[in-house]
Design a protein around this motif. Structure first.
Motif, PDB file in Angstrom:
ATOM      1  N   HIS A 247      -9.709  -4.615   7.971  1.00  0.00           N
ATOM      2  CA  HIS A 247      -8.669  -4.233   7.000  1.00  0.00           C
ATOM      3  C   HIS A 247      -9.320  -3.908   5.655  1.00  0.00           C
ATOM      4  O   HIS A 247      -9.230  -4.677   4.709  1.00  0.00           O
ATOM      5  CB  HIS A 247      -7.652  -5.375   6.828  1.00  0.00           C
TER       6      HIS A 247
ATOM      7  N   LEU B 122      -4.551  -5.093  -2.594  1.00  0.00           N
ATOM      8  CA  LEU B 122      -4.253  -6.473  -2.173  1.00  0.00           C
ATOM      9  C   LEU B 122      -5.528  -7.333  -2.189  1.00  0.00           C
ATOM     10  O   LEU B 122      -6.520  -7.008  -1.536  1.00  0.00           O
ATOM     11  CB  LEU B 122      -3.659  -6.461  -0.760  1.00  0.00           C
TER      12      LEU B 122
ATOM     13  N   VAL C 275      -7.887  -4.546   2.132  1.00  0.00           N
ATOM     14  CA  VAL C 275      -7.717  -5.886   1.555  1.00  0.00           C
ATOM     15  C   VAL C 275      -9.032  -6.324   0.921  1.00  0.00           C
ATOM     16  O   VAL C 275     -10.096  -6.181   1.524  1.00  0.00           O
ATOM     17  CB  VAL C 275      -7.294  -6.902   2.641  1.00  0.00           C
TER      18      VAL C 275
ATOM     19  N   LEU D 233      -0.960 -10.754   6.656  1.00  0.00           N
ATOM     20  CA  LEU D 233      -0.832  -9.472   5.949  1.00  0.00           C
ATOM     21  C   LEU D 233       0.623  -8.969   5.970  1.00  0.00           C
ATOM     22  O   LEU D 233       1.163  -8.644   4.897  1.00  0.00           O
ATOM     23  CB  LEU D 233      -1.820  -8.440   6.501  1.00  0.00           C
TER      24      LEU D 233
END
Ligand code: UD1
Length: 380
Positions: free
Chosen positions: A30, A5, A33, A373
């Motif tokens: 995260h 992502l 990401v 998200l």
């Protein structure tokens, strides 16, 4: 969450940088990401750009589009061409744009035509003045955005009144205040500030840069004269945007010949002009000013968060929340009204910090990431 992502975060101008920093910080939790930091290059001077990155702890941009200055159409078009080219090479899963500058609308247009989800942070602000290029940018960006993050209830009302479905809107608070609260403790005295201005509340601060004022000598000269008059009661410090400085020199209002340590005194008064200063010095000035005179958007909010009186030299504002729930007062462009307002402020006590809008609490960036998200995942 797909491992790959990638989310593009677009910045172009000085006011954009403190808005993306809290989202990038929240993404550090995260690691799956990949943030792609995109700098369009709308602002390129070090004082307007590189130094802000440093103070906010933002890493170097991943994509530098290098568009520079130009007419509105030329600048917007250049950002679009360059941003589209990069998106076609390395297609992000979402594009996050902030605020209302030309880079914001340009990248929202590109994203929506490439069918990449567009996310607008600071959505729903309206001055209802379409002579302001930023108002056009806000309207177009909001209508194109798939997810809209707002920082006050009035913004939600504005979007709903324009037919944006409520389900696309998410109230998260003010990301710029996240940065302010984080960097405030590191705020430093600007080296160019004369020693006699050091005591807190012993000076006022000015930022005026909008074309509506600075592009017209018949408006700017009386305004500078009024500021010079005010400065006999309250010395004023004015970091000047490069385009405003260039206009003042062009109109013969200032001469850099009488520059002293990077400061220009206007007509021998206590109004001191200097080049733009870095973010952490700017915050020190805001925090320690007796009052702030501005035509900026973001500064109306920063003064509200800091509890410092703000006099906004504009006919309208898209940030009425800072008047209803903050320290801001809308003055208009008449220098006599400004002088009267300054007298009122100087004869009253400092406002208390009680009136700060909800969710202007330092956690807006984390709220955005916590919503964004799962929202992206639900679309995958
Ligand atoms: C832009 C935003 C405005 C924001 C302001 C904050 C738009 C429509 N306007 O206005 O909402 O309040 O940033 O700073 O996007 N220039 C330099 N050095 C630079 C950048 C610009 O000297 O690093 C000069 C150039 O002469 C340029 C002019 O400023 O032509 C205008 O720059 P631009 O980025 O188009 O708009 P701003 O007036 O900075």
């Amino acid at each position: 969450m797909p491992a790959s992502l990638a989310i593009a975060f677009v910045v172009g101008t000085r006011p954009n940088f403190p808005k993306v920093a809290p989202m990038l910080a929240a993404l550090r939790d995260h690691p799956s990401v990949r943030p792609i930091l995109v700098h369009t290059g709308q602002h390129y001077d070090a004082e307007l750009s590189a130094m802000f990155f440093e103070d906010l702890g933002i890493s170097q941009p991943d994509w530098m589009l290098g568009v520079g200055s130009g007419s509105h159409a030329g600048q917007t078009a250049k950002v679009m061409v360059e941003f589209e080219r990069r998106c076609l090479e390395d297609r992000p899963d979402a594009i996050v744009v902030v605020g209302d500058v030309n880079s914001t609308v340009a990248c929202a247009l590109v994203g929506s035509k490439l069918l990449i989800p567009v996310v607008h942070v600071e959505a729903g602000l309206r001055s209802r003045d379409r002579t302001m290029p930023e108002e056009i940018n806000r309207l177009v960006t909001d209508v194109l955005s798939d997810r809209l993050y707002t920082h006050c209830s009035e913004a939600v009302d504005n979007l709903e009144a324009e037919g944006i479905p409520r389900g696309r809107i998410c109230a998260v608070g003010n990301v710029m205040i996240d940065s302010l609260l984080r960097v405030r403790s590191k705020a430093t005295v600007p080296p160019s500030l004369p020693a006699e201005l050091l005591p807190a509340r012993g000076f006022g601060m000015v930022t005026l840069h909008r074309p509506a004022l600075v592009d017209q000598v018949q408006r700017m000269r009386p305004m500078l004269d009024a500021l010079a008059e005010i400065s006999t009661d309250l010395p004023l410090f004015y970091p000047v945007h490069p385009r405003a400085m260039a206009k003042m020199a062009e109109f013969g209002l200032i001469s850099t010949d009488n520059e002293d340590d990077g400061l220009v005194r206007y007509a021998g008064s206590q109004l001191r002009l200097c080049r733009p200063i870095r973010y952490q010095e700017f915050l020190w000035l805001l925090d320690n000013s007796r009052l702030v005179i501005t035509d900026s958007g973001g500064i109306q909010e920063e003064t509200t968060a800091l509890g410092v009186p703000c006099l906004t030299v504009r006919e309208n504002t898209e940030r009425a929340v800072t008047i209803d729930q903050g320290t801001n007062e809308l003055i208009g462009l008449d220098p006599d009204d400004l002088k009267a307002a300054v007298r009122r402020v100087l004869s009253s006590a400092m406002p208390t910090h009680e009136r700060i809008p909800p969710q202007w609490d330092g956690h807006a960036g984390a709220r955005i990431i916590a919503d964004l998200l799962p929202w992206l995942e639900s679309r995958a």
